[in-house]
Design a protein around this motif. Sequence first.
Motif, PDB file in Angstrom:
ATOM      1  N   ARG A 140       3.956   5.016   5.010  1.00  0.00           N
ATOM      2  CA  ARG A 140       4.431   4.161   4.182  1.00  0.00           C
ATOM      3  C   ARG A 140       5.983   3.816   4.478  1.00  0.00           C
ATOM      4  NH1 ARG A 140       4.550   6.518  -1.076  1.00  0.00           N
ATOM      5  NH2 ARG A 140       2.328   6.938  -0.516  1.00  0.00           N
ATOM      6  N   ARG A 141       6.836   4.758   4.623  1.00  0.00           N
ATOM      7  CA  ARG A 141       8.219   4.661   5.141  1.00  0.00           C
ATOM      8  C   ARG A 141       8.432   4.033   6.269  1.00  0.00           C
ATOM      9  NH1 ARG A 141      13.069   8.693   3.721  1.00  0.00           N
ATOM     10  NH2 ARG A 141      11.580   8.701   1.842  1.00  0.00           N
TER      11      ARG A 141
ATOM     12  N   CYS B  51       2.916   9.365   3.564  1.00  0.00           N
ATOM     13  CA  CYS B  51       4.359   8.953   3.169  1.00  0.00           C
ATOM     14  C   CYS B  51       4.963   8.720   4.227  1.00  0.00           C
ATOM     15  CB  CYS B  51       4.712  10.279   2.377  1.00  0.00           C
ATOM     16  SG  CYS B  51       6.535  10.015   1.980  1.00  0.00           S
TER      17      CYS B  51
END
Length: 101
Positions: free
Chosen positions: A15-16, A12
């Motif tokens: 991806r951010r 996560c």
Amino acid sequence: QRTPIPKMLAACLLRRAILTVPWVFLVALLVSEPVRADQEAGTAIPAESRPCVDCHAFEFMQRALQDLKKTAYNLDTRTETLLLQVEKRNLCDCIAANLLN
């Protein structure tokens, strides 16, 4: 036994980060003042040596207008000739039909 939460958290965060970096770059480009060509050293061209763009554009437009006028005249003449041919053909057809009757 390890839980999959750290792997999910890492994915996560990765991806951010991948999505955030282009936005930061874009904002930096928008905020920074662009460097104009005449601000760079050695690239300024003196006004007296630059061509008169407006004069060239005016001459170009004048020639284009003359060409358009010639084309319009030629089309008008051609249209008039074709109309006369059609009228002549219709008249001849009418006379021939009257002679046959």
